[in-house]
Design a protein around this motif. Structure first.
Motif, PDB file in Angstrom:
ATOM      1  N   PHE A 125       6.369   0.323  -2.161  1.00  0.00           N
ATOM      2  CA  PHE A 125       5.406   0.978  -2.134  1.00  0.00           C
ATOM      3  C   PHE A 125       5.327   2.320  -1.538  1.00  0.00           C
ATOM      4  CE2 PHE A 125       5.633  -3.780  -1.142  1.00  0.00           C
ATOM      5  CZ  PHE A 125       5.162  -4.112  -1.785  1.00  0.00           C
ATOM      6  N   THR A 169       2.478  -1.471   6.669  1.00  0.00           N
ATOM      7  CA  THR A 169       1.177  -1.507   6.643  1.00  0.00           C
ATOM      8  C   THR A 169       0.369  -1.158   8.038  1.00  0.00           C
ATOM      9  OG1 THR A 169       1.374  -3.629   8.212  1.00  0.00           O
ATOM     10  CG2 THR A 169       0.666  -4.192   5.499  1.00  0.00           C
ATOM     11  N   GLN A 177       4.830   4.713  -4.965  1.00  0.00           N
ATOM     12  CA  GLN A 177       2.779   4.243  -5.156  1.00  0.00           C
ATOM     13  C   GLN A 177       2.287   5.095  -3.727  1.00  0.00           C
ATOM     14  OE1 GLN A 177       1.590  -0.082  -6.709  1.00  0.00           O
ATOM     15  NE2 GLN A 177       4.020   0.034  -6.137  1.00  0.00           N
ATOM     16  N   ASP A 178       1.769   4.660  -2.921  1.00  0.00           N
ATOM     17  CA  ASP A 178       1.277   5.472  -1.978  1.00  0.00           C
ATOM     18  C   ASP A 178       1.155   6.534  -1.882  1.00  0.00           C
ATOM     19  OD1 ASP A 178       0.152   2.618  -1.148  1.00  0.00           O
ATOM     20  OD2 ASP A 178       1.324   2.331   0.211  1.00  0.00           O
ATOM     21  N   ALA A 238      -1.305  -8.836  -1.442  1.00  0.00           N
ATOM     22  CA  ALA A 238      -0.258  -7.705  -0.513  1.00  0.00           C
ATOM     23  C   ALA A 238       1.140  -7.500  -0.214  1.00  0.00           C
ATOM     24  CB  ALA A 238      -0.993  -8.213   0.994  1.00  0.00           C
ATOM     25  N   GLU A 239       1.037  -6.836   0.444  1.00  0.00           N
ATOM     26  CA  GLU A 239       2.555  -6.207   0.975  1.00  0.00           C
ATOM     27  C   GLU A 239       3.653  -7.286   1.628  1.00  0.00           C
ATOM     28  OE1 GLU A 239      -0.367  -4.586   1.323  1.00  0.00           O
ATOM     29  OE2 GLU A 239       0.462  -2.021   0.522  1.00  0.00           O
ATOM     30  N   THR A 299       7.372  -4.804   5.851  1.00  0.00           N
ATOM     31  CA  THR A 299       6.402  -5.092   4.970  1.00  0.00           C
ATOM     32  C   THR A 299       5.136  -4.974   5.675  1.00  0.00           C
ATOM     33  OG1 THR A 299       6.326  -7.480   4.360  1.00  0.00           O
ATOM     34  CG2 THR A 299       6.807  -5.257   3.009  1.00  0.00           C
ATOM     35  N   ARG A 327       1.738  -5.847  -6.340  1.00  0.00           N
ATOM     36  CA  ARG A 327      -0.061  -4.693  -6.972  1.00  0.00           C
ATOM     37  C   ARG A 327      -0.759  -5.159  -8.258  1.00  0.00           C
ATOM     38  NH1 ARG A 327       0.020   0.242  -3.171  1.00  0.00           N
ATOM     39  NH2 ARG A 327       0.860  -0.732  -1.892  1.00  0.00           N
ATOM     40  N   SER A 362       1.721   5.398 -10.808  1.00  0.00           N
ATOM     41  CA  SER A 362       0.537   3.949 -11.049  1.00  0.00           C
ATOM     42  C   SER A 362       2.134   2.461 -10.803  1.00  0.00           C
ATOM     43  CB  SER A 362       0.945   3.441 -12.251  1.00  0.00           C
ATOM     44  OG  SER A 362       1.567   4.098 -12.912  1.00  0.00           O
ATOM     45  N   PRO A 363       1.388   1.490 -10.854  1.00  0.00           N
ATOM     46  CA  PRO A 363       2.776   0.472 -10.589  1.00  0.00           C
ATOM     47  C   PRO A 363       3.737   0.295 -11.622  1.00  0.00           C
ATOM     48  CG  PRO A 363       0.268  -1.044 -10.235  1.00  0.00           C
ATOM     49  CD  PRO A 363       0.385   1.211 -10.689  1.00  0.00           C
ATOM     50  N   PRO A 390       7.277  -5.154  -5.883  1.00  0.00           N
ATOM     51  CA  PRO A 390       6.531  -4.281  -5.462  1.00  0.00           C
ATOM     52  C   PRO A 390       5.160  -4.296  -6.564  1.00  0.00           C
ATOM     53  CG  PRO A 390       8.523  -3.104  -4.949  1.00  0.00           C
ATOM     54  CD  PRO A 390       8.515  -4.543  -5.628  1.00  0.00           C
ATOM     55  N   SER A 391       5.908  -3.531  -8.027  1.00  0.00           N
ATOM     56  CA  SER A 391       4.657  -3.234  -8.933  1.00  0.00           C
ATOM     57  C   SER A 391       3.365  -5.030  -9.779  1.00  0.00           C
ATOM     58  CB  SER A 391       5.121  -2.969 -10.363  1.00  0.00           C
ATOM     59  OG  SER A 391       5.908  -1.564  -9.515  1.00  0.00           O
TER      60      SER A 391
END
Length: 422
Positions: free
Chosen positions: A257, A385, A260-261, A51-52, A381, A46, A266-267, A42-43
């Protein structure tokens, strides 16, 4: 049924401590690399602008290749020998990880981007998966060779424990080494698996299983290996294993993800947080395998029955929780469920076939994680989204058919026992 596959273990002594150590270390190193990659993806995605769904595509494509190759390698181990196939798998994993790391390194430095970067990552990961699929299949078949039917669940539990030990070390080592550079841990995995391949080639004795032939038709191997998917004796176990690992994939591939969100990490910080969370889940899984599988010697059917509520409870908490600590606790439950389910599926599959089919069936059982990771990352994923918590809602819904399958396995085992006693 159990008498069918006891001949090899009954007529050959178990290998020594060094042999056990090498075999289990090979499994642990492979799991270390896999978990480290899943933690970093994931990191890394990004950081390279993916994209995811593109990150999910990398895992899904490689998982498909792994699932197709695993029973084929298991079948090949019948003719080439378990040790040789194990060395091939470790060597392929080392070279494939090196390719994967180089492509990501080029992407981080701007040499590749967009569709070209995704294509390079997918291709390198597919090549890696095609060869490294040999390792779990050969290790499980080797274990079946050196255990009696009565020891089979505990033997497969040791494989599961070694896998979880690698899963413990992988995320934390990846999080620490990521401080040097996000791609740096991948180079470390390539070097470590290369050393493990050398150690296995030098010091692991051949399995008690005698190879069936020195030469073998590729077409026959492909038909026999892939034909395992249509074997009616294994259909319910295959479906149970796939659903268990699909549930795990839905959680693992979206949690990075979410960290992070939801928490603004941060990644690099998300990689460390996810690494620690997955490490804790592996510790829980390892604890369950040592206490419940090894010490209490719980039957395989009970382990499958325990896996379902543990996974369901973890998914429910992830659906509702808003604190990172609570989410991490939920993943502990998921790890415990997987720790119960994995050795149970491998043991039950091994006990349903003869000693001459152990390689083929070991490959099929080893394919269950990959089959779960074909749809899991893409679906997870994709749902992520739309809504960050939908993947966990899907996991909760999967517990209904899983509970039904677990009940069928328990009933089938009880009926078989009644017939044997009668």
């Amino acid at each position: 049924m159990s008498s069918l596959n006891s001949s090899s273990a009954a007529t050959n002594p178990n290998p020594g401590t060094l042999s056990h150590t090498i075999l289990l270390t090979a499994v642990a190193v492979t799991a270390l690399g896999q978990t480290l990659v899943f933690t970093l993806l994931p990191s890394l995605g990004r950081a390279t602008g993916l994209a995811e769904m593109q990150v999910g595509l990398i895992i899904s494509c490689s998982s498909l290749v792994f699932a197709l190759a695993s029973p084929v390698w298991g079948t090949l181990s019948e003719s080439l020998g378990r040790k040789r196939v194990l060395v091939i798998g470790l060597s392929g994993y080392s070279l494939g990880t090196l390719m994967f790391a180089v492509v990501f390194d080029i992407g981080l430095h701007g040499g590749l981007a967009g569709a070209l970067l995704v294509a390079g990552l997918v291709l390198s990961r597919m090549v890696q998966a095609a060869i490294m699929a040999a390792t779990p299949a050969a290790a499980a078949a080797y274990t079946a060779d050196i255990t009696t039917p009565e020891q089979r669940t505990q033997g497969m539990g040791r494989i599961g424990a070694a896998n979880n030990l690698g899963t413990v070390i992988g995320p934390v080592s990846g999080g620490i080494l990521a401080a040097v550079g996000l791609v740096f841990p991948l180079y470390g995995v390539a070097a470590l698996t290369a050393l493990m391949a050398i150690a296995t080639a030098l010091w692991l004795p051949p399995s008690p299983h005698q190879p069936t032939a020195r030469t073998v038709s590729l077409g026959k191997v492909l038909r026999s290996g892939l034909g395992a998917y249509a074997d009616p004796r294994l259909r319910d176990l295959l479906l149970t294993g796939v659903m268990l690992f699909m549930s795990f994939a839905l959680i693992q591939q979206t949690l990075g993800f979410l960290f992070q969100d939801h928490f603004g990490l941060s990644p690099a910080a998300a990689a460390r947080a996810l690494g620690l969370t997955m490490m804790a889940a592996a510790v829980t899984s390892l604890f369950g395998q040592i206490v419940v599988v090894q010490w209490l010697r719980a039957p395989a059917t009970l382990l499958v029955a325990l896996a379902v509520p543990a996974l369901g409870a973890g998914a429910l908490i992830l659906r509702l929780a808003d604190q990172q600590l609570v989410m991490s606790f939920a993943v502990l439950l998921v790890g415990l469920g997987l720790g119960f389910g994995m050795p149970a599926i491998m043991s039950l599959a091994s006990l349903r076939v003869s000693s001459e089919e152990q390689g083929r069936v070991a490959g099929l059982a080893s394919a269950c994680p990959a089959l779960g990771f074909i749809l899991g990352p893409l679906v997870g994923t994709g749902l992520y989204t739309l809504d960050h918590r939908w993947p966990y809602l899907l996991v909760m819904s999967l517990m209904v058919p899983l509970a039904w399958l677990a009940w069928r396995l328990v009933r089938s085992a009880a009926d078989s026992k009644a017939i044997d006693n009668g």
